[in-house]
Write a protein that holds these residues in place. Structure first.
Motif, PDB file in Angstrom:
ATOM      1  N   GLN A 178       9.169   2.610  -6.064  1.00  0.00           N
ATOM      2  CA  GLN A 178      10.170   1.527  -5.289  1.00  0.00           C
ATOM      3  C   GLN A 178       9.427   1.233  -4.619  1.00  0.00           C
ATOM      4  N   LEU A 179       7.977   1.273  -3.999  1.00  0.00           N
ATOM      5  CA  LEU A 179       7.178   0.446  -3.651  1.00  0.00           C
ATOM      6  C   LEU A 179       7.073  -0.784  -4.606  1.00  0.00           C
ATOM      7  N   ALA A 191       1.283  -1.435   0.374  1.00  0.00           N
ATOM      8  CA  ALA A 191       0.370   0.329  -0.081  1.00  0.00           C
ATOM      9  C   ALA A 191       0.846   1.342   0.236  1.00  0.00           C
ATOM     10  N   VAL A 192       0.276   2.223  -0.797  1.00  0.00           N
ATOM     11  CA  VAL A 192       1.037   3.552  -1.075  1.00  0.00           C
ATOM     12  C   VAL A 192       0.551   4.625  -0.361  1.00  0.00           C
ATOM     13  N   GLY A 193       1.539   5.298   0.639  1.00  0.00           N
ATOM     14  CA  GLY A 193       0.539   7.552   1.192  1.00  0.00           C
ATOM     15  C   GLY A 193      -0.782   6.378   1.759  1.00  0.00           C
ATOM     16  N   THR A 194      -1.835   6.964   1.596  1.00  0.00           N
ATOM     17  CA  THR A 194      -3.089   7.105   2.392  1.00  0.00           C
ATOM     18  C   THR A 194      -3.321   6.175   2.141  1.00  0.00           C
ATOM     19  N   GLY A 195      -3.080   4.670   1.542  1.00  0.00           N
ATOM     20  CA  GLY A 195      -3.371   3.595   0.888  1.00  0.00           C
ATOM     21  C   GLY A 195      -2.842   2.587   2.454  1.00  0.00           C
ATOM     22  N   THR A 227       4.586  -1.243   2.815  1.00  0.00           N
ATOM     23  CA  THR A 227       4.136  -0.226   2.675  1.00  0.00           C
ATOM     24  C   THR A 227       5.452   0.440   2.578  1.00  0.00           C
ATOM     25  N   SER A 228       4.361   1.640   2.290  1.00  0.00           N
ATOM     26  CA  SER A 228       5.318   3.147   2.631  1.00  0.00           C
ATOM     27  C   SER A 228       4.305   4.313   2.317  1.00  0.00           C
ATOM     28  N   THR A 285      10.750   5.223   5.191  1.00  0.00           N
ATOM     29  CA  THR A 285      10.310   5.415   3.519  1.00  0.00           C
ATOM     30  C   THR A 285       9.013   3.723   3.631  1.00  0.00           C
ATOM     31  N   LEU A 286       9.890   2.603   3.404  1.00  0.00           N
ATOM     32  CA  LEU A 286       9.312   1.734   2.629  1.00  0.00           C
ATOM     33  C   LEU A 286      10.153   0.213   3.910  1.00  0.00           C
TER      34      LEU A 286
END
Lengths: 194, 649
Positions: B634-635, B575-579, B625-626, B616-617
């Motif tokens: 990168q994710l 998941a990325v950001g607000t995810g 997650t990031s 970050t990761l």
């Protein structure tokens, strides 16, 4: 009746919320669009018309709930769609085509008569579409095996023994799975499809 | 657990149980009983299906006949007031034909199996419903169908022999086909092996070429309209939509110029009560975009498009366009770009992928211009000479599987034959593999590989879940690309991260498939996504209403299921950001370390269950997650790397 979960229509009647409106809209837009397409509404206009129909539905649904009978929603939806179609055709001043059989007044008349061929066709299309879509929406609630047991027998028409064998279940389990998903489907569809 | 079996349920209760009408305590009791009672199962077997099932079934007709959605529309067409066995009065004593059965409901009427009394030849009779007889346009259309069909004579087209009449009923006498439609074949036995699928498509293309030379277009090519005989011969059914390419036949009053611009439905005046053949819900899946917009501009290239969809259907088990996607296309068909075929079919040779891309091009000018071109291009992929039992499928498969980039085995190429393949194929398709298994392992070592691949494919095809290719088959193929599913947990019509992820996917040479709650921009609906088809899962950012989405329990549960099922098989879920907070709210990250960028809502931040860290990761088990949306690339890289470590299914 107390331990059944409410169907979509019942939720919209008792405590409507955005998510359920959205579901009603998602459920019916493709169907309405399809109907319009069949009656020669151009793609560009179809979007607007679908919106219109659904807006009327949402606005007027309290009136609808006052007279519940089997098949009432479907019939009511048809009437609204027919009326929107009529207004649309009038506004665009579209005339019936040359020697064509598609006389628009005829179409509207047919739609208003619940026993006409066209009406009955729309009815079955509505029921089929909604039933199948609701089924799709229910899928995540079940494990894969349960789902397959239901799907292969009820929809695929395979023999329960065959399905049981291929899934590694007892026939009894297959019948139970089938019954459960059918029950769930009936619950969801109550009011929309009879 | 009760130690004794309770009394058998009353027959009414049994029926209600079967139909899913029982509730509460009664349901519990009956269910518990059924769990252990064989007698009741026997009784359950005998209960006939009810109307709800009919609605679900769609085209459950037997053999023959265009299986275009029997469900509703056709039912309206069935003759009412018919005699015993549903055979109408007028036909029961027909001078020339003896009706021996009812095959089903087709385009404009019912189809019966019959025998010519004198010649003893089996035929199929397509009878126009008398309900429609009163409508001159319907009769006219039927006659057009008859005239058109009669002009065609080709081994790959169902022959129309005669137009006949009985007591006012109009009917078409056709070749009886002993076999089932390709749709039914795939339904029963799953996707068709590549060589056979290409051979079937090639035969259909040859049929279409013949029709083209006679000035005809089919306009409704789909798996339900391609019949497969016991000899693996494909015959095109229902040339009923055929229109003569040259003028002359009065066909479509709707062409009147006045409304040409507005007319979507180029088909002739649809008599009330009769839909355009094959327009029933579900058929647009195989329809060319220009045909959806205006059927009248559709030429043979629309058939080529449909054939391309059908070939994909044979290979994967469904059309490249889902029903919902096709419905969406009804609104803006030209917005939909040619689907990423490679994403759907990771296991086929690159030249075939190219051919399919061309056949499915949105612009007809970009497609192969004649069916002959398609037939010739398919030759290379077909199994041409009927294989004898001693020959195996293995050698050819080895050649292809080992060298994906090379053009498939040239030695197999011979001039295209119009005749049917002679290798017998049972309706169950399992026959394909039975023959292969029968061959002794007396071949040399290089072929062992091919046999192993064959056995794996065999296992795959017998798996009840394999309507689509499973990961096992994909991982063992020499040129499988990773498939990553990107989930858009919102209902917006665009997603700013989408472009970023697409570019990253191209960079890392993986296939990105997009799932969402509605199509455009998504490729498929979240509810339709099967974790088994993908090597990794990524949740994009929800829109500002992320919490609202969680309150929509159905959507939330779909997302959660997807994530959990994926993680359960040790495949990466990211998941990325607000995810990331979304994933946390769904309960997926309990006990896991996860990446946090900004301030969290207090409820989440203070929760003991997720171990937030400002890296970050963060990778913890399958969860990647990031909290930083700019680290999307990168994710994706981390997901791809992680998926490489995953064992097969």
């Amino acid at each position: 009746m107390t331990d059944t979960s409410a169907s979509l229509l019942e939720i919209l009647r008792d405590h409507p919320d955005d998510a359920h409106w959205r579901r009603l809209v998602d459920l019916h837009s493709p169907l309405i669009r399809y109907w319009l397409h069949r009656h020669t509404v151009a793609a560009a206009d179809a979007d607007d018309l679908v919106q219109e129909v659904l807006t009327v539905v949402i606005r007027r649904i309290p009136e609808f709930h006052k007279r519940p009978q089997a098949g009432a929603f479907r019939c009511w939806l048809k009437t609204i769609t027919a009326n929107c179609l009529r207004d649309f055709w009038r506004a665009k001043k579209i005339r019936p085509l040359a020697t064509g059989q598609t006389d628009f007044d005829d179409v509207l008349q047919q739609l208003e008569d619940p026993s006409s061929g066209l009406s009955r066709e729309w009815d079955s299309e509505h029921d089929s579409w909604v039933t199948r879509r609701l089924l799709e929406l229910l899928r995540p609630e079940f494990t894969e095996k349960t789902w397959l047991a239901f799907h292969e027998t009820a929809v695929g028409g395979r023999s329960p023994d065959e399905v049981a064998a291929s899934l590694g279940l007892t026939v009894n389990a297959v019948f139970i799975a089938r019954s459960r998903i059918m029950a769930r489907l009936r619950e969801e569809a109550r009011g929309l499809v009879e | 657990m009760p130690t004794e079996v309770s009394h058998h349920p009353h027959p009414d209760e049994l029926k209600a149980f079967f139909e899913g009408r029982l509730r509460g305590a009664v349901l519990e009791r009956v269910e518990r009983h059924i769990e252990v009672c064989r007698d009741c199962c026997d009784r359950l077997r005998l209960i006939p299906e009810d109307s709800l099932v009919d609605r679900l079934r769609g085209h459950e007709t037997i053999a023959m006949v265009s299986e275009s959605s029997v469900e509703s529309i056709r039912r309206a067409v069935v003759t009412s007031g018919s005699g015993s066995n549903g055979i109408p009065e007028e036909l029961r004593n027909h001078p020339r034909y003896r009706i021996t059965g009812r095959l089903g409901v087709g385009g404009m009427g019912v189809v019966y199996r019959a025998e010519h009394r004198l010649m003893d030849r089996p035929v199929a009779l397509k009878v126009l419903s008398p309900r429609l007889l009163g409508n001159p346009a319907a009769v006219e259309r039927f006659r057009v169908e008859v005239r058109a069909a009669a002009r065609l004579s080709h081994p790959n087209i169902v022959a129309a022999w005669d137009a006949d009449e009985a007591g006012g009923l109009q009917m078409l006498v056709m070749e009886f086909i002993d076999g089932i439609s390709i749709a039914r074949q795939v339904e029963k036995a799953g996707p068709i092996p590549l060589r056979h699928a290409c051979s079937f498509a090639r035969q259909a293309a040859l049929g279409l070429q013949h029709a083209l030379e006679k000035g005809m277009v089919h306009r409704d090519i789909k798996p339900q309209n391609l019949m497969l005989t016991r000899d693996s011969c494909v015959k095109i059914l229902d040339f009923g939509l055929a229109r003569f390419a040259q003028e002359g036949t009065p066909v479509d009053p709707a062409e009147s110029a006045a409304n040409a611009g507005q007319t979507l439905n180029g088909h002739p005046s649809i008599p009330i009560g009769l839909t355009r053949e094959g327009t029933a819900l579900g058929t647009p899946e195989f329809m060319a975009p220009e045909q959806i917009l205006n059927a009248h501009t559709a030429d043979i290239r629309a058939d080529i498009f449909s054939l391309g969809c059908t070939l994909v259907f044979m290979l994967v088990g469904r059309s490249p366009f889902s029903e919902a996607a096709a419905m969406a296309r009804l609104v803006s068909p030209l917005n939909r770009l040619a689907p990423n075929i490679a994403a759907t079919l990771p296991n086929i040779p690159a030249p075939l992928v190219d051919l399919l891309q061309r056949m499915l091009a949105t612009n007809p000018a970009d497609r192969p211009q004649t069916p002959r071109e398609v037939a010739e291009a398919l030759v290379a992929f077909c199994k041409l000479d009927p294989p004898q039992p001693e020959q195996s499928a293995a050698p050819a498969r080895t050649a292809t599987e080992k060298s994906p980039a090379a053009v498939p085995n040239k030695a197999a190429v011979t001039a295209p034959k119009a005749g049917p393949c002679r290798r017998p194929v049972s309706a169950h398709g399992s026959h394909f593999f039975t023959k292969a298994l029968a061959l002794p392992l007396r071949f040399r070592a290089p072929l062992i590989v091919g046999v192993v691949l064959l056995l794996i494919a065999l296992a795959v095809s017998f798996s009840p879940k394999s309507k689509l290719l499973s990961t096992t088959a994909r991982n063992t193929a020499a040129f499988a690309r990773k498939r990553i599913l990107l989930v858009l947990p919102h209902r917006d019509s665009s997603d700013p991260l989408l472009e970023t992820f697409r570019r990253a996917a191209a960079y890392f040479k993986v296939d990105l498939v997009v799932a969402g709650f509605q199509l455009q921009p998504a490729d498929l609906l979240i509810g339709h996504a099967n974790p088994k088809d993908f090597d990794g899962l990524i949740f994009s950012e929800p829109s500002r209403q992320s919490l609202e989405l969680c309150r929509d329990s159905n959507a939330a549960s779909q997302l959660k299921q997807l994530a959990l099922r994926m993680a359960a098989t040790s495949r990466p879920v990211a998941a990325v950001g607000t995810g990331v907070p979304l994933l946390a709210e769904l309960g997926c990250l309990n006990g896991r370390r996860a990446s946090q960028k900004d301030q969290m809502p207090p409820a989440l931040a203070n929760s003991n269950r997720v171990l937030w860290t400002r890296q970050t990761l963060v990778i913890d088990g399958p969860w990647i997650t990031s909290g930083d949306a700019t680290a999307a690339k990168q994710l994706l890289e981390a997901v791809v790397r992680k998926s490489a470590n995953v064992p097969g299914d």
